[in-house]
Design a protein around this motif. Structure first.
Motif, PDB file in Angstrom:
ATOM      1  N   SER A 150     -77.556 -33.442   5.434  1.00 23.51           N
ATOM      2  CA  SER A 150     -76.751 -34.679   4.874  1.00 23.51           C
ATOM      3  C   SER A 150     -77.476 -35.594   3.965  1.00 23.51           C
ATOM      4  CB  SER A 150     -76.411 -35.329   6.193  1.00 23.51           C
ATOM      5  OG  SER A 150     -77.649 -35.881   6.565  1.00 23.51           O
ATOM      6  N   SER A 151     -78.187 -34.857   3.192  1.00 26.63           N
ATOM      7  CA  SER A 151     -79.207 -35.433   2.371  1.00 26.63           C
ATOM      8  C   SER A 151     -78.343 -36.263   1.238  1.00 26.63           C
ATOM      9  CB  SER A 151     -80.167 -34.443   1.435  1.00 26.63           C
ATOM     10  OG  SER A 151     -80.520 -35.263   0.299  1.00 26.63           O
ATOM     11  N   THR A 152     -78.878 -37.365   0.692  1.00 35.42           N
ATOM     12  CA  THR A 152     -77.865 -38.207  -0.043  1.00 35.42           C
ATOM     13  C   THR A 152     -78.190 -37.732  -1.442  1.00 35.42           C
ATOM     14  OG1 THR A 152     -78.507 -40.430   1.257  1.00 35.42           O
ATOM     15  CG2 THR A 152     -77.605 -40.490  -0.850  1.00 35.42           C
ATOM     16  N   ALA A 153     -79.155 -37.238  -1.739  1.00 39.65           N
ATOM     17  CA  ALA A 153     -79.570 -36.505  -3.213  1.00 39.65           C
ATOM     18  C   ALA A 153     -78.720 -35.417  -3.247  1.00 39.65           C
ATOM     19  CB  ALA A 153     -80.919 -36.193  -3.311  1.00 39.65           C
ATOM     20  N   ARG A 154     -78.433 -34.664  -2.188  1.00 39.74           N
ATOM     21  CA  ARG A 154     -77.642 -33.520  -2.382  1.00 39.74           C
ATOM     22  C   ARG A 154     -76.155 -33.732  -2.761  1.00 39.74           C
ATOM     23  NH1 ARG A 154     -78.696 -29.402   2.202  1.00 39.74           N
ATOM     24  NH2 ARG A 154     -80.547 -29.257   1.226  1.00 39.74           N
ATOM     25  N   ALA A 155     -75.859 -34.747  -1.937  1.00 39.14           N
ATOM     26  CA  ALA A 155     -74.268 -35.205  -2.306  1.00 39.14           C
ATOM     27  C   ALA A 155     -74.389 -35.784  -3.688  1.00 39.14           C
ATOM     28  CB  ALA A 155     -74.046 -36.301  -1.285  1.00 39.14           C
ATOM     29  N   LEU A 156     -75.215 -36.451  -4.248  1.00 39.38           N
ATOM     30  CA  LEU A 156     -75.382 -37.166  -5.663  1.00 39.38           C
ATOM     31  C   LEU A 156     -75.180 -35.764  -6.453  1.00 39.38           C
ATOM     32  CD1 LEU A 156     -77.551 -40.189  -5.452  1.00 39.38           C
ATOM     33  CD2 LEU A 156     -75.328 -40.015  -5.535  1.00 39.38           C
ATOM     34  N   ARG A 157     -75.991 -34.659  -6.339  1.00 40.76           N
ATOM     35  CA  ARG A 157     -76.165 -33.795  -7.211  1.00 40.76           C
ATOM     36  C   ARG A 157     -74.604 -33.144  -7.270  1.00 40.76           C
ATOM     37  NH1 ARG A 157     -80.506 -31.071  -4.786  1.00 40.76           N
ATOM     38  NH2 ARG A 157     -82.022 -32.525  -4.758  1.00 40.76           N
ATOM     39  N   ARG A 158     -74.151 -32.809  -6.090  1.00 38.42           N
ATOM     40  CA  ARG A 158     -72.891 -32.416  -6.065  1.00 38.42           C
ATOM     41  C   ARG A 158     -71.974 -33.129  -6.787  1.00 38.42           C
ATOM     42  NH1 ARG A 158     -71.984 -32.295  -0.410  1.00 38.42           N
ATOM     43  NH2 ARG A 158     -73.683 -30.908  -0.030  1.00 38.42           N
ATOM     44  N   GLU A 159     -71.821 -34.369  -6.786  1.00 43.56           N
ATOM     45  CA  GLU A 159     -70.757 -35.144  -7.532  1.00 43.56           C
ATOM     46  C   GLU A 159     -71.044 -35.061  -8.965  1.00 43.56           C
ATOM     47  OE1 GLU A 159     -71.175 -39.268  -6.085  1.00 43.56           O
ATOM     48  OE2 GLU A 159     -70.510 -38.675  -4.204  1.00 43.56           O
ATOM     49  N   ARG A 160     -72.365 -35.130  -9.419  1.00 41.75           N
ATOM     50  CA  ARG A 160     -72.705 -34.903 -10.664  1.00 41.75           C
ATOM     51  C   ARG A 160     -72.317 -33.478 -11.384  1.00 41.75           C
ATOM     52  NH1 ARG A 160     -78.392 -36.021  -9.834  1.00 41.75           N
ATOM     53  NH2 ARG A 160     -78.440 -38.317  -9.179  1.00 41.75           N
ATOM     54  N   ARG A 161     -72.322 -32.644 -10.333  1.00 44.48           N
ATOM     55  CA  ARG A 161     -71.967 -31.210 -10.860  1.00 44.48           C
ATOM     56  C   ARG A 161     -70.457 -31.185 -11.136  1.00 44.48           C
ATOM     57  NH1 ARG A 161     -74.117 -28.426  -6.547  1.00 44.48           N
ATOM     58  NH2 ARG A 161     -76.129 -29.081  -6.523  1.00 44.48           N
ATOM     59  N   ARG A 162     -69.900 -31.862 -10.148  1.00 42.45           N
ATOM     60  CA  ARG A 162     -68.259 -31.662 -10.215  1.00 42.45           C
ATOM     61  C   ARG A 162     -67.864 -32.576 -11.414  1.00 42.45           C
ATOM     62  NH1 ARG A 162     -66.917 -34.244  -5.359  1.00 42.45           N
ATOM     63  NH2 ARG A 162     -67.471 -32.433  -4.347  1.00 42.45           N
ATOM     64  N   ALA A 163     -68.394 -33.421 -11.981  1.00 44.84           N
ATOM     65  CA  ALA A 163     -67.960 -34.591 -13.134  1.00 44.84           C
ATOM     66  C   ALA A 163     -68.416 -33.598 -14.062  1.00 44.84           C
ATOM     67  CB  ALA A 163     -68.870 -35.833 -13.028  1.00 44.84           C
ATOM     68  N   ARG A 164     -69.504 -32.946 -14.193  1.00 44.63           N
ATOM     69  CA  ARG A 164     -69.882 -32.142 -15.469  1.00 44.63           C
ATOM     70  C   ARG A 164     -68.701 -30.830 -15.383  1.00 44.63           C
ATOM     71  NH1 ARG A 164     -75.340 -30.268 -13.912  1.00 44.63           N
ATOM     72  NH2 ARG A 164     -75.930 -32.294 -13.098  1.00 44.63           N
ATOM     73  N   ARG A 165     -68.320 -30.348 -14.566  1.00 46.90           N
ATOM     74  CA  ARG A 165     -67.391 -29.300 -14.560  1.00 46.90           C
ATOM     75  C   ARG A 165     -66.202 -29.877 -15.116  1.00 46.90           C
ATOM     76  NH1 ARG A 165     -68.068 -27.825  -9.216  1.00 46.90           N
ATOM     77  NH2 ARG A 165     -69.793 -26.900  -9.115  1.00 46.90           N
ATOM     78  N   GLN A 166     -65.608 -31.113 -14.817  1.00 46.95           N
ATOM     79  CA  GLN A 166     -64.284 -31.468 -15.194  1.00 46.95           C
ATOM     80  C   GLN A 166     -64.631 -32.120 -16.781  1.00 46.95           C
ATOM     81  OE1 GLN A 166     -63.811 -34.598 -12.414  1.00 46.95           O
ATOM     82  NE2 GLN A 166     -62.708 -33.562 -10.696  1.00 46.95           N
ATOM     83  N   GLU A 167     -65.639 -32.562 -17.190  1.00 48.90           N
ATOM     84  CA  GLU A 167     -65.684 -32.906 -18.560  1.00 48.90           C
ATOM     85  C   GLU A 167     -65.628 -31.422 -19.338  1.00 48.90           C
ATOM     86  OE1 GLU A 167     -69.666 -34.861 -18.979  1.00 48.90           O
ATOM     87  OE2 GLU A 167     -69.023 -36.380 -17.721  1.00 48.90           O
ATOM     88  N   ARG A 168     -66.451 -30.447 -19.014  1.00 47.98           N
ATOM     89  CA  ARG A 168     -66.304 -29.201 -19.759  1.00 47.98           C
ATOM     90  C   ARG A 168     -64.855 -28.638 -19.769  1.00 47.98           C
ATOM     91  NH1 ARG A 168     -71.774 -27.332 -16.990  1.00 47.98           N
ATOM     92  NH2 ARG A 168     -70.360 -26.954 -15.369  1.00 47.98           N
ATOM     93  N   ALA A 169     -64.176 -28.745 -18.644  1.00 51.86           N
ATOM     94  CA  ALA A 169     -62.883 -28.271 -18.683  1.00 51.86           C
ATOM     95  C   ALA A 169     -61.914 -29.214 -19.570  1.00 51.86           C
ATOM     96  CB  ALA A 169     -62.231 -28.244 -17.098  1.00 51.86           C
ATOM     97  N   ALA A 170     -62.321 -30.431 -19.514  1.00 48.92           N
ATOM     98  CA  ALA A 170     -61.415 -31.226 -20.443  1.00 48.92           C
ATOM     99  C   ALA A 170     -61.561 -31.051 -21.801  1.00 48.92           C
ATOM    100  CB  ALA A 170     -61.598 -32.668 -20.103  1.00 48.92           C
ATOM    101  N   ALA A 171     -62.948 -30.598 -22.205  1.00 49.85           N
ATOM    102  CA  ALA A 171     -63.144 -30.618 -23.601  1.00 49.85           C
ATOM    103  C   ALA A 171     -62.967 -29.135 -24.008  1.00 49.85           C
ATOM    104  CB  ALA A 171     -64.842 -30.249 -23.719  1.00 49.85           C
ATOM    105  N   ARG A 172     -62.793 -28.274 -23.096  1.00 51.29           N
ATOM    106  CA  ARG A 172     -62.037 -26.778 -23.629  1.00 51.29           C
ATOM    107  C   ARG A 172     -60.587 -27.041 -23.679  1.00 51.29           C
ATOM    108  NH1 ARG A 172     -65.729 -24.047 -19.290  1.00 51.29           N
ATOM    109  NH2 ARG A 172     -64.102 -24.935 -17.885  1.00 51.29           N
TER     110      ARG A 172
END
Length: 190
Positions: A150-172
């Motif tokens: 339940s690490s806070t840092a792990r949840a933050l990393r997961r959110e950042r990855r999700r945001a990056r994926r959405q940005e790449r999908a929008a750019a494509r």
């Protein structure tokens, strides 16, 4: 437990009780049979060169300890710095308290100022210990704790990855739209 028992490294397949029961001076693989640690190998009990008279007399030394890998990882630099600072402040506080006590017992004029400085120093030492705890928590949140699911840092990393994926999908998708619009507006022959 003597040095002979400590001579064998952990993980050699021999458990500690067997090691203690079956150990004799000559049964150690690092010591020649019948030799004591301070005898030289050229005494005739070592490599056999002492009997022929050739070779130099070299004393046999066995190591006093065997290096073992650390069980715990090293503290992060900011946490270690805060811990060292807290230990130093606590040591000074204890010395001040002892001097204040001795001055009080002796009836010295220095007793009152030392008691005041000891109280102040106790507050600072408490802050130093809390600083270690807070620094450790901050470091764990920023850099992640591998063992805690339940690490806070792990949840933050997961959110950042999700945001990056959405940005790449929008750019494509934007790139696809541009290609379609750009291709439809051009004439094949000028």
């Amino acid at each position: 437990m003597g040095t002979t028992e400590r001579r064998v490294a952990p993980g050699d397949g021999v458990t500690a009780p067997e090691r203690e029961r079956g150990r004799e001076l000559g049964s150690d693989p690092g010591i020649p049979a019948g030799a004591t640690p301070w005898q030289s190998e050229a005494d005739g009990r070592g490599d056999g060169q002492g009997e022929r008279g050739g070779g130099e007399s070299r004393p046999y030394y066995r190591p006093l300890w065997i290096e073992e890998p650390a069980r715990k990882r090293r503290l992060p630099d900011p946490v270690r710095t805060a811990a060292v600072r807290a230990v130093l402040i606590t040591a000074v506080t204890l010395i001040q308290a002892m001097v204040a006590f001795l001055c009080t017992m002796a009836g010295s004029w220095l007793a009152f100022p030392m008691v005041l400085s000891s109280v102040t120093s106790t507050i600072v030492a408490t802050w130093g210990v809390l600083d270690v705890w807070v620094t450790r928590q901050v470091w764990n949140q920023r850099n992640g704790v591998v063992s805690a699911p339940s690490s806070t840092a792990r949840a933050l990393r997961r959110e950042r990855r999700r945001a990056r994926r959405q940005e790449r999908a929008a750019a494509r998708s934007q790139e696809r739209i541009r290609r379609r619009q750009g291709g439809a507006g051009q004439l094949s022959h000028p």
